[in-house]
Design an enzyme around this catalytic site. Structure first.
Site, PDB file in Angstrom:
ATOM      1  N   ASP A 125      -3.205   6.168 -11.606  1.00  0.00           N
ATOM      2  CA  ASP A 125      -2.864   5.368 -10.421  1.00  0.00           C
ATOM      3  C   ASP A 125      -3.948   4.329 -10.092  1.00  0.00           C
ATOM      4  OD1 ASP A 125      -1.070   4.600  -8.459  1.00  0.00           O
ATOM      5  OD2 ASP A 125      -1.472   6.257  -7.105  1.00  0.00           O
ATOM      6  N   ASP A 126      -4.967   4.737  -9.325  1.00  0.00           N
ATOM      7  CA  ASP A 126      -6.055   3.831  -8.928  1.00  0.00           C
ATOM      8  C   ASP A 126      -7.383   4.569  -9.144  1.00  0.00           C
ATOM      9  OD1 ASP A 126      -4.393   1.632  -7.577  1.00  0.00           O
ATOM     10  OD2 ASP A 126      -3.676   3.459  -6.613  1.00  0.00           O
ATOM     11  N   HIS A 179      -2.690   0.857 -11.687  1.00  0.00           N
ATOM     12  CA  HIS A 179      -2.724  -0.481 -11.079  1.00  0.00           C
ATOM     13  C   HIS A 179      -4.051  -1.092 -11.473  1.00  0.00           C
ATOM     14  CE1 HIS A 179       0.632   0.626  -8.326  1.00  0.00           C
ATOM     15  NE2 HIS A 179       0.115   1.835  -8.491  1.00  0.00           N
ATOM     16  N   GLU A 217       6.769   9.193  -3.224  1.00  0.00           N
ATOM     17  CA  GLU A 217       5.329   9.483  -3.134  1.00  0.00           C
ATOM     18  C   GLU A 217       5.108   9.986  -1.701  1.00  0.00           C
ATOM     19  OE1 GLU A 217       2.810   5.993  -3.341  1.00  0.00           O
ATOM     20  OE2 GLU A 217       0.971   7.170  -3.663  1.00  0.00           O
ATOM     21  N   HIS A 262       7.901   2.651  -7.559  1.00  0.00           N
ATOM     22  CA  HIS A 262       7.323   3.787  -6.843  1.00  0.00           C
ATOM     23  C   HIS A 262       8.402   4.348  -5.907  1.00  0.00           C
ATOM     24  CE1 HIS A 262       3.536   2.244  -8.237  1.00  0.00           C
ATOM     25  NE2 HIS A 262       2.800   3.046  -7.490  1.00  0.00           N
ATOM     26  N   HIS A 285       1.071   4.671 -15.540  1.00  0.00           N
ATOM     27  CA  HIS A 285       1.014   4.366 -14.111  1.00  0.00           C
ATOM     28  C   HIS A 285      -0.444   4.140 -13.727  1.00  0.00           C
ATOM     29  CE1 HIS A 285       2.330   5.635  -9.745  1.00  0.00           C
ATOM     30  NE2 HIS A 285       1.433   4.646  -9.742  1.00  0.00           N
TER      31      HIS A 285
HETATM   32  N1  ADE Z   1      -0.535   0.357  -5.004  1.00  0.00           N
HETATM   33  C1  ADE Z   1      -1.619   0.848  -5.612  1.00  0.00           C
HETATM   34  N2  ADE Z   1      -1.582   2.188  -5.596  1.00  0.00           N
HETATM   35  C2  ADE Z   1      -0.436   2.552  -4.987  1.00  0.00           C
HETATM   36  C3  ADE Z   1       0.185   3.791  -4.676  1.00  0.00           C
HETATM   37  N3  ADE Z   1      -0.362   4.961  -4.999  1.00  0.00           N
HETATM   38  N4  ADE Z   1       1.360   3.756  -4.014  1.00  0.00           N
HETATM   39  C4  ADE Z   1       1.923   2.605  -3.682  1.00  0.00           C
HETATM   40  N5  ADE Z   1       1.382   1.419  -3.947  1.00  0.00           N
HETATM   41  C5  ADE Z   1       0.215   1.383  -4.602  1.00  0.00           C
HETATM   42 ZN    ZN Z   2       0.896   3.676  -8.040  1.00  0.00          ZN
END
Ligand code: ADE
Ligand code: ZN
Length: 344
Positions: free
Chosen positions: A290-291, A27, A212, A209, A25
């Protein structure tokens, strides 16, 4: 910090980095570090509304998912050419490799780029070139998950799928799946039932997703309506005991992103995170970043922060690494080899 606790943190970091693991996971647009973002803006003659890298980094203080997404989509505007996508992907792969990632399943959001006039072929070409080069140089494998933006319509998702399908043969070694991301609130999974059914018919692996910021019922509808095999996040599943039982019984993987959950205020503090509950209850949970450019850490930072905040044992860290391989879309023979390397 005392000298002995600094030494035990170093030993723990080394243990975590040495664990062969899969990242499931991440992006790719969320790996764009402010330094590279500034360099690409300069290369593409784009003026940023920040005076410096430090000023941009300072803006990375979020109240919720939407406040992050606003900055994340704005940041992606510096990506224009194939080389931009290549450079961003290569930078991520080097960091992941250093963290012991031996396989990565990477999401990308074509709509973020095509809406700005960047051709989808440019996006694929830059990312894929980096993935293939890294595979050749280090043996690290990777797959791509093309993700639809859920704040846009299902018709837009269908149009994106149609524009990408002519590229499928060229990227058949990489593009194996479909995801769903962006603003969860008010955009339930069932909005995308028909396009996911089409993707399943086409033989793609499916993830979404859910749970969350959105409720546990979104996890259930991602499983039942979209028929996904894996849930991204899913931390709110705990609000529904029947769903928890289902996740355990059917061993449905959750790709949890602990530092993301803290930064986006899904949890108040890492010590309050339910990852350890999930793990100890027998859910197939995994740790992911994630990011990472926005949330203060790559995958090994996530493992380390959880080990410390949740008192995870070394055996539990090994289980998390094994889970990541088990939950991947790799063929079973490669899974088997990699599971053995974790145990070793
Ligand atoms: N796009 C990038 N990060 C995300 C996240 N944590 N939740 C939903 N969309 C995303
Ligand atoms: Zn994500």
């Amino acid at each position: 910090m005392s000298i002995s606790s600094a030494c035990s943190t170093i030993a723990l970091s080394k243990f975590i980095q040495a664990l062969p693991k899969a990242e499931l996971h991440v992006h790719i647009e969320g790996t764009l570090e402010p330094e590279l973002l500034f360099a690409l803006a300069q290369r593409n003659k784009i003026t940023l509304p920040y005076s410096s890298v430090q000023a941009l980094r300072k803006a990375y203080a979020f109240d919720d998912l939407q406040s992050f997404l606003d900055l994340y989509y704005a940041g992606a505007a510096v990506l224009l050419t194939e080389n931009d996508f290549y450079d961003m992907t290569m930078a991520y792969l080097h960091r992941a490799h250093a963290d012991g990632v031996i396989h990565a399943e990477i999401m990308f959001d074509p709509q973020t780029h095509t809406e700005r006039g960047v051709a989808i072929a440019t996006v694929f070409a830059g990312i894929a070139r980096a993935l293939r080069e890294m595979r050749k140089a280090t043996g690290m494998s990777s797959y791509l998950l093309l993700s639809f933006l859920r704040h846009l319509s299902e018709a837009a998702a269908f149009a994106t799928l149609e524009s990408a399908l002519p590229l499928r043969d060229t990227y058949q070694d990489l593009w194996i799946g479909i995801g769903l991301d962006s603003a969860e609130d008010g955009n339930p999974p069932e909005k995308f039932t028909r396009v996911f059914a089409r993707c399943k018919e086409l033989g793609f692996r499916l993830v979404a997703h859910a749970g969350e910021e959105g409720p546990a019922s979104y996890v259930t509808s991602a499983l039942d309506q979209l028929r996904v095999e894996r849930i991204d996040h899913g931390v709110r599943s705990e609000e529904d005991p029947a769903l928890m039982q289902r996740l355990i019984q059917q061993q449905i993987p959750l790709t949890v992103c602990p530092l993301s959950n803290v930064k986006l205020k899904v949890v108040t503090d890492l010590s309050q995170h339910n990852l350890a509950h999930f793990l100890r209850a027998g859910v197939l949970v995994t740790i992911n970043s994630d990011d990472p450019a926005y949330f203060g850490g790559y995958i090994a930072d996530n493992y380390l922060a959880c080990a410390q905040a949740l008192n995870l044992s070394n055996d539990e860290l090994v289980t998390l690494a094994r889970n990541s391989i088990q939950a991947s879309f790799l063929p079973s023979d490669r899974k088997y080899t990699l599971l053995h390397s974790v145990q070793a």
